[in-house]
Design an enzyme around this catalytic site. Structure first.
Site, short mmCIF file in Angstrom:
data_model
loop_
_atom_site.label_atom_id
_atom_site.label_comp_id
_atom_site.label_asym_id
_atom_site.label_seq_id
_atom_site.Cartn_x
_atom_site.Cartn_y
_atom_site.Cartn_z
CG ASP A 1 -3.36 3.80 -3.53
OD1 ASP A 1 -4.23 3.00 -3.92
OD2 ASP A 1 -3.56 4.61 -2.61
CD GLU A 2 -5.49 -0.89 -1.44
OE1 GLU A 2 -5.15 -1.65 -0.50
OE2 GLU A 2 -6.51 -0.17 -1.39
CG ASP B 1 -2.05 0.98 1.15
OD1 ASP B 1 -2.10 1.73 0.15
OD2 ASP B 1 -2.86 1.02 2.08
#
Length: 379
Positions: free
Chosen positions: A127-128, A33
């Site tokens: 983003d993850e 993350d």
């Protein structure tokens, strides 16, 4: 290295089939993350923003925070918060317009780093992502070492920091990545799984949102230990299809695989208006550009869908949706617009002003017959 490592068997099910589960290799899952991703990219690219409270989003009266730097979070600023609320909490907050093309480019850099270690990558957003490194391309036995290498490589190549969680299933890996944020690494080995879960508030569990948390609290369920004390029958009666999921995660058990072929389920857009809308003609005029935006994205991606969903948020923040499915994929913008406008018309006359309208297309399918990877939006 932050966190702990250890061995042992995963919190095993006590029902039939536990023997088969025990025979399978212990999975090694990493959840990566990125830390305050959008805001961190802006601070990286503009030194004047470093160390200052930054919000990515619109500063206008109807604006919404898309992301907040950790400096801003100290004041209580959070993503999805109205900009006026954010400014009230942090008068020194600096708003920056989002640059999604830049974020996508950085995300692709990160995805390339992941692919050096495993092809089994399930992106959740820009983003993850989850990574299954049980069998990895570098033959590294330790998932913790892989997570350390990935975090270091992300820092070198992008100048950004990432937090990582390592465990034997997706649920615990996700919890672990939140445990040492920002710029942290935490490991939950099999011997720690059930104990780690029982000490946490249920509101921290991935998959349990505010509404479900409130319902659980009303039922006397506040921690993982409280959740584990409930029978499968009780949880199924109160939470339907989600009941079995809650039953097993309370025991540290999650058998969902990391899906490398994960596809986007829907494609949509929405707009918050500067002034509330009260009549259909004004709504229709504002709705056209939203329809165009979604259809253009479908054209670029070469995808079509069957289900149109219209989202309406009122001035009092009450939200409703209306949906309709076509018998086959919608192939023309005209058909898409007709269905969307018919759904929009069904909410009029409006009892109060409308502040936001959105439309999305789901039940997606590839119309270009290209490889699955080309449809993947995210990393």
């Amino acid at each position: 290295m932050r966190g702990q490592t250890g061995g042992g068997q995963c919190g095993a099910r006590c029902d039939a089939g536990a023997g088969a589960a025990a025979a399978a290799p212990q999975r090694k899952i990493i959840h990566i993350d990125m830390d305050a991703f959008y805001a961190s990219v802006e601070q990286r690219d503009d030194p004047a923003l470093r160390g200052k409270p930054v919000a990515v989003g619109g500063a206008r009266a109807r604006g919404v925070v898309a992301a907040a730097s950790y400096e801003a979070r100290k004041f209580g600023v959070r993503s999805a918060m109205p900009s006026v609320t954010a400014l009230r909490k942090c008068p020194e907050l600096i708003f920056v317009k989002p640059r999604f093309e830049v974020y996508k480019q950085v995300s692709l850099q990160i995805r390339t780093i992941f692919s050096d270690y495993t092809p089994i990558i399930e992106p959740l957003s820009l983003d993850e992502a989850y990574l299954d490194v049980t069998e990895n391309l570098k033959g590294i036995e330790s998932a913790t070492r892989i997570a350390e290498e990935i975090r270091a490589e992300i820092r070198v190549q992008t100048g950004l920091t990432a937090s990582a969680g390592v465990s034997y299933n997706k649920f615990l890996a996700k919890l672990a990545s939140d445990f040492r944020k920002p710029d942290g690494l935490y490991v939950i080995p099999p011997r720690m799984g059930a104990a780690f879960v029982e000490a946490l508030d249920v509101g921290r569990f991935h998959g349990i949102g505010p509404a479900t948390t409130a319902k659980m609290n009303r039922l006397g369920i506040r921690t993982g230990l409280d959740l584990r004390a409930q029978s499968l029958q009780f949880l199924s009666a109160h939470f339907g299809k989600s009941g079995p999921y809650y039953y097993w995660i309370a025991r540290g058990v999650d058998e969902r695989p990391v899906r490398a072929d994960r596809r986007r389920k829907s494609l949509g857009a929405e707009t918050t208006f500067a002034e509330d809308i009260f009549d259909f003609e004004t709504a229709r005029a504002g709705f056209g550009p939203i329809i165009d935006k979604v259809w253009s994205a479908c054209e670029r991606a070469g995808i079509r869908g069957r289900t149109v969903t219209v989202k309406v948020k009122y001035a009092d923040f009450r939200q409703i949706t209306r949906a309709r499915s076509a018998p086959a994929a919608i192939l023309a913008r005209r058909q898409f617009a007709e269905i969307a406008l018919a759904l929009l018309g069904s909410v009029f006359p409006a009892r109060t002003g409308i502040r936001l309208l959105g439309v999305s297309l789901s039940s997606l399918e590839d119309r270009r017959q290209e490889p699955e990877g080309q449809l993947q939006l995210g990393f």
